[in-house]
Design a protein around this motif. Structure first.
Motif, PDB file in Angstrom:
ATOM      1  N   ALA A  54      -1.880  11.295   9.915  1.00 57.44           N
ATOM      2  CA  ALA A  54      -1.359  11.433   8.582  1.00 57.44           C
ATOM      3  C   ALA A  54      -2.423  11.737   7.757  1.00 57.44           C
ATOM      4  O   ALA A  54      -1.926  12.739   6.774  1.00 57.44           O
ATOM      5  CB  ALA A  54      -1.373   9.981   8.275  1.00 57.44           C
ATOM      6  N   VAL A  55      -3.774  11.883   7.914  1.00 56.37           N
ATOM      7  CA  VAL A  55      -4.700  12.541   7.079  1.00 56.37           C
ATOM      8  C   VAL A  55      -4.728  13.850   7.411  1.00 56.37           C
ATOM      9  O   VAL A  55      -4.764  14.605   6.443  1.00 56.37           O
ATOM     10  CB  VAL A  55      -6.170  11.869   7.298  1.00 56.37           C
ATOM     11  N   ALA A  56      -4.364  14.663   8.473  1.00 54.92           N
ATOM     12  CA  ALA A  56      -4.392  16.000   8.920  1.00 54.92           C
ATOM     13  C   ALA A  56      -3.436  16.621   7.975  1.00 54.92           C
ATOM     14  O   ALA A  56      -3.604  17.810   7.692  1.00 54.92           O
ATOM     15  CB  ALA A  56      -4.204  16.156  10.471  1.00 54.92           C
TER      16      ALA A  56
ATOM     17  N   TYR B 181       0.680  -1.199   0.024  1.00 56.04           N
ATOM     18  CA  TYR B 181      -0.055  -0.161  -0.216  1.00 56.04           C
ATOM     19  C   TYR B 181       0.914   1.213   0.055  1.00 56.04           C
ATOM     20  O   TYR B 181       1.923   1.065   0.669  1.00 56.04           O
ATOM     21  CB  TYR B 181      -0.866  -0.094   1.163  1.00 56.04           C
ATOM     22  N   ALA B 182       0.492   2.375  -0.799  1.00 61.74           N
ATOM     23  CA  ALA B 182       1.180   3.553  -1.074  1.00 61.74           C
ATOM     24  C   ALA B 182       0.372   4.693  -0.743  1.00 61.74           C
ATOM     25  O   ALA B 182      -0.402   4.919  -1.527  1.00 61.74           O
ATOM     26  CB  ALA B 182       1.835   3.484  -2.464  1.00 61.74           C
ATOM     27  N   GLY B 183       0.723   5.483   0.253  1.00 67.52           N
ATOM     28  CA  GLY B 183       0.029   6.694   0.373  1.00 67.52           C
ATOM     29  C   GLY B 183      -0.233   6.880   1.934  1.00 67.52           C
ATOM     30  O   GLY B 183       0.420   6.618   2.881  1.00 67.52           O
ATOM     31  N   VAL B 184      -1.466   7.461   2.311  1.00 68.94           N
ATOM     32  CA  VAL B 184      -1.730   7.809   3.557  1.00 68.94           C
ATOM     33  C   VAL B 184      -1.638   6.741   4.468  1.00 68.94           C
ATOM     34  O   VAL B 184      -1.381   7.172   5.799  1.00 68.94           O
ATOM     35  CB  VAL B 184      -2.908   8.872   3.536  1.00 68.94           C
ATOM     36  N   ASP B 185      -2.195   5.597   4.218  1.00 63.75           N
ATOM     37  CA  ASP B 185      -2.452   4.498   5.058  1.00 63.75           C
ATOM     38  C   ASP B 185      -0.734   4.099   5.235  1.00 63.75           C
ATOM     39  O   ASP B 185      -0.573   3.673   6.578  1.00 63.75           O
ATOM     40  CB  ASP B 185      -3.198   3.495   4.368  1.00 63.75           C
ATOM     41  N   ALA B 186       0.203   4.174   4.509  1.00 63.43           N
ATOM     42  CA  ALA B 186       1.504   3.690   4.786  1.00 63.43           C
ATOM     43  C   ALA B 186       2.201   4.767   5.647  1.00 63.43           C
ATOM     44  O   ALA B 186       2.881   4.436   6.350  1.00 63.43           O
ATOM     45  CB  ALA B 186       2.327   3.772   3.518  1.00 63.43           C
ATOM     46  N   LEU B 187       1.706   6.084   5.519  1.00 66.41           N
ATOM     47  CA  LEU B 187       2.210   6.959   6.515  1.00 66.41           C
ATOM     48  C   LEU B 187       1.453   6.888   7.857  1.00 66.41           C
ATOM     49  O   LEU B 187       2.098   7.024   8.975  1.00 66.41           O
ATOM     50  CB  LEU B 187       1.852   8.460   5.862  1.00 66.41           C
TER      51      LEU B 187
ATOM     52  N   ALA C 223     -11.045  13.395  -2.218  1.00 70.23           N
ATOM     53  CA  ALA C 223     -12.060  13.657  -1.426  1.00 70.23           C
ATOM     54  C   ALA C 223     -11.938  14.620  -0.371  1.00 70.23           C
ATOM     55  O   ALA C 223     -10.778  14.571   0.286  1.00 70.23           O
ATOM     56  CB  ALA C 223     -12.868  12.303  -0.841  1.00 70.23           C
ATOM     57  N   PRO C 224     -13.242  15.134   0.228  1.00 66.41           N
ATOM     58  CA  PRO C 224     -12.850  16.151   1.414  1.00 66.41           C
ATOM     59  C   PRO C 224     -12.329  15.147   2.400  1.00 66.41           C
ATOM     60  O   PRO C 224     -12.849  14.244   2.540  1.00 66.41           O
ATOM     61  CB  PRO C 224     -14.371  16.669   1.567  1.00 66.41           C
ATOM     62  N   ARG C 225     -11.935  15.821   3.451  1.00 68.22           N
ATOM     63  CA  ARG C 225     -11.122  15.106   4.430  1.00 68.22           C
ATOM     64  C   ARG C 225     -12.284  14.588   5.285  1.00 68.22           C
ATOM     65  O   ARG C 225     -12.085  13.460   5.859  1.00 68.22           O
ATOM     66  CB  ARG C 225     -10.366  16.105   5.101  1.00 68.22           C
ATOM     67  N   ARG C 226     -13.387  15.339   5.522  1.00 69.39           N
ATOM     68  CA  ARG C 226     -14.544  14.740   6.398  1.00 69.39           C
ATOM     69  C   ARG C 226     -15.044  13.555   5.794  1.00 69.39           C
ATOM     70  O   ARG C 226     -15.565  12.559   6.420  1.00 69.39           O
ATOM     71  CB  ARG C 226     -15.597  15.935   6.696  1.00 69.39           C
ATOM     72  N   LEU C 227     -15.138  13.467   4.380  1.00 66.60           N
ATOM     73  CA  LEU C 227     -15.491  12.436   3.581  1.00 66.60           C
ATOM     74  C   LEU C 227     -14.658  11.122   3.835  1.00 66.60           C
ATOM     75  O   LEU C 227     -14.931  10.072   4.191  1.00 66.60           O
ATOM     76  CB  LEU C 227     -15.958  12.674   2.202  1.00 66.60           C
ATOM     77  N   PHE C 228     -13.343  11.427   3.764  1.00 64.08           N
ATOM     78  CA  PHE C 228     -12.300  10.469   3.837  1.00 64.08           C
ATOM     79  C   PHE C 228     -12.440   9.677   5.224  1.00 64.08           C
ATOM     80  O   PHE C 228     -12.250   8.428   5.478  1.00 64.08           O
ATOM     81  CB  PHE C 228     -10.846  11.133   3.808  1.00 64.08           C
ATOM     82  N   PHE C 229     -12.788  10.446   6.255  1.00 59.27           N
ATOM     83  CA  PHE C 229     -12.893  10.054   7.613  1.00 59.27           C
ATOM     84  C   PHE C 229     -14.193   9.179   7.603  1.00 59.27           C
ATOM     85  O   PHE C 229     -13.902   8.218   8.388  1.00 59.27           O
ATOM     86  CB  PHE C 229     -12.952  11.057   8.608  1.00 59.27           C
TER      87      PHE C 229
ATOM     88  N   SER D 218      -3.438   2.934  18.430  1.00 60.37           N
ATOM     89  CA  SER D 218      -2.048   3.389  17.691  1.00 60.37           C
ATOM     90  C   SER D 218      -2.325   3.657  16.113  1.00 60.37           C
ATOM     91  O   SER D 218      -2.050   4.527  15.478  1.00 60.37           O
ATOM     92  CB  SER D 218      -1.055   2.698  17.831  1.00 60.37           C
ATOM     93  N   TYR D 219      -3.210   2.645  15.410  1.00 58.18           N
ATOM     94  CA  TYR D 219      -3.522   2.787  14.154  1.00 58.18           C
ATOM     95  C   TYR D 219      -4.438   3.985  13.906  1.00 58.18           C
ATOM     96  O   TYR D 219      -4.230   4.697  13.131  1.00 58.18           O
ATOM     97  CB  TYR D 219      -4.291   1.574  13.736  1.00 58.18           C
ATOM     98  N   TYR D 220      -5.394   4.087  14.740  1.00 58.96           N
ATOM     99  CA  TYR D 220      -6.381   5.162  14.622  1.00 58.96           C
ATOM    100  C   TYR D 220      -5.596   6.559  14.885  1.00 58.96           C
ATOM    101  O   TYR D 220      -5.863   7.789  14.042  1.00 58.96           O
ATOM    102  CB  TYR D 220      -7.616   5.184  15.638  1.00 58.96           C
ATOM    103  N   ALA D 221      -4.875   6.869  15.872  1.00 56.49           N
ATOM    104  CA  ALA D 221      -4.056   8.206  15.960  1.00 56.49           C
ATOM    105  C   ALA D 221      -3.190   8.437  14.936  1.00 56.49           C
ATOM    106  O   ALA D 221      -2.939   9.676  14.446  1.00 56.49           O
ATOM    107  CB  ALA D 221      -3.228   8.162  17.347  1.00 56.49           C
ATOM    108  N   GLY D 222      -2.524   7.161  14.388  1.00 57.39           N
ATOM    109  CA  GLY D 222      -1.695   7.374  13.255  1.00 57.39           C
ATOM    110  C   GLY D 222      -2.189   7.834  12.078  1.00 57.39           C
ATOM    111  O   GLY D 222      -1.785   8.852  11.285  1.00 57.39           O
ATOM    112  N   ALA D 223      -3.641   7.180  11.757  1.00 60.96           N
ATOM    113  CA  ALA D 223      -4.240   7.707  10.662  1.00 60.96           C
ATOM    114  C   ALA D 223      -4.835   9.319  10.930  1.00 60.96           C
ATOM    115  O   ALA D 223      -4.694   9.743   9.936  1.00 60.96           O
ATOM    116  CB  ALA D 223      -5.486   6.754  10.651  1.00 60.96           C
ATOM    117  N   VAL D 224      -5.205   9.640  11.902  1.00 64.14           N
ATOM    118  CA  VAL D 224      -5.682  11.146  12.104  1.00 64.14           C
ATOM    119  C   VAL D 224      -4.454  12.084  11.877  1.00 64.14           C
ATOM    120  O   VAL D 224      -4.715  12.957  11.126  1.00 64.14           O
ATOM    121  CB  VAL D 224      -6.229  11.206  13.538  1.00 64.14           C
TER     122      VAL D 224
END
Length: 293
Positions: A169-171, A139-145, A227-233, A161-167
């Motif tokens: 990365a997306v931000a 996987y390449a992108g925001v999920d890898a980050l 997509a808008p960030r709110r939609l991505f979440f 840890s995954y959820y905090a990392g995702a927030v």
């Protein structure tokens, strides 16, 4: 009766791995099976230990999470050695795709009596790594980050840890221009990530590719567009059920070879390990590994 070699990395979730192996080991030995334990000091060392055990005709048990399963499974790909999994990580996504029991008694029953099943593996090549083989996904992108942030987390563990990392990365993510080539056909878009999935699950029980099968000789290629960030979440929350694939911002293709390129140096991950940046190529190796499941 089967003869097992369990490979454990004591520096990566060592206490959890040891505890998971202890319950299963007692049942395996009680049934008359042979079991020896090897402790590795790195993933590269774990691969070496696994290959040596396989050369002696042992069934190799990968004790740990997806990084350990993918590293050892990749090392045994194409060798004919039988692999067993003792899930003891944060995600255990490949074990979940195989529907392995989570309790020691059920898992021991599988390891003792199940027939080895051929499953696909994934060959990964990039400018940094000439060739490596993994089990689950690239996987390449925001999920890898996000995965990198989770791996480096000090205070949080497991899903937190995954959820905090995702927030995090997306931000800080900005839309990336991707060029994805699937079996020679190029697809360009701007967005968040590309996942070349052998297993349907990744990132702590997230069903990123609901139609993926580990034995069909194909990779499911999931592309998440801008997509808008709110939609991505909202889309991230839908990963728990696989409902995200019905969104117009998500496109799924299938193929045997996938090359991922981008207009900037974004990270890619493979089975929980994030070590490099794109471009990267993933190619399925049909039926290359025999697994007890």
């Amino acid at each position: 009766m089967r003869q097992f070699t369990a490979v454990v990395n004591p520096t990566a979730g060592g206490a959890t791995s040891a505890a998971a192996l202890l319950g299963v080991a007692r049942l395996l030995r009680g049934a008359g099976a042979g079991l020896e334990t090897e402790y590795s000091h790195s993933l590269a060392h774990a691969r070496e230990l696994a290959r040596r055990a396989g050369e002696r005709g042992r069934v190799v048990l990968a004790v740990g999470g997806d990084g350990m399963a993918g590293g050892i499974g990749g090392a045994l790909s194409g060798t004919g050695t039988v692999l067993g999994l003792v899930p003891a990580g944060r995600g255990n996504d490949f074990a979940r795709a195989l529907r392995l029991p989570t309790e020691p008694a059920g898992l021991a029953e599988v390891l003792l009596h199940a027939e080895p099943r051929p499953v696909d593996t994934v060959e990964v090549t990039s400018a940094v790594h000439d060739r490596t083989v993994v089990l689950g996904s690239v996987y390449a992108g925001v999920d890898a980050l996000a995965n990198r942030h989770a791996n480096n987390a000090r205070l949080l563990r497991g899903a937190a840890s995954y959820y905090a990392g995702a927030v995090r990365a997306v931000a800080g993510w900005r839309a990336t221009g991707y060029r994805v080539t699937v079996d020679g056909e190029e697809h360009a878009f701007s967005g968040y990530t590309v996942v070349a999935a052998n297993s349907g699950y990744y990132g702590f029980n997230r069903l990123v590719a609901p139609s993926a099968r580990v034995d069909d000789g194909l990779l499911d290629v999931v592309m998440i567009h801008r997509a808008p960030r709110r939609l991505f979440f909202a889309l991230m929350n839908e990963l728990s059920t696989g409902a995200h694939v019905h969104r117009p911002q998500v496109r799924v293709l299938r193929g045997r070879e996938v090359r991922i390129e981008a207009d900037r140096a974004i990270p890619y991950g493979a089975d929980g390990e994030v070590e490099a940046v794109v471009p990267v190529t993933a190619r399925v190796l049909p039926g290359a590994l025999r697994v007890l499941c």
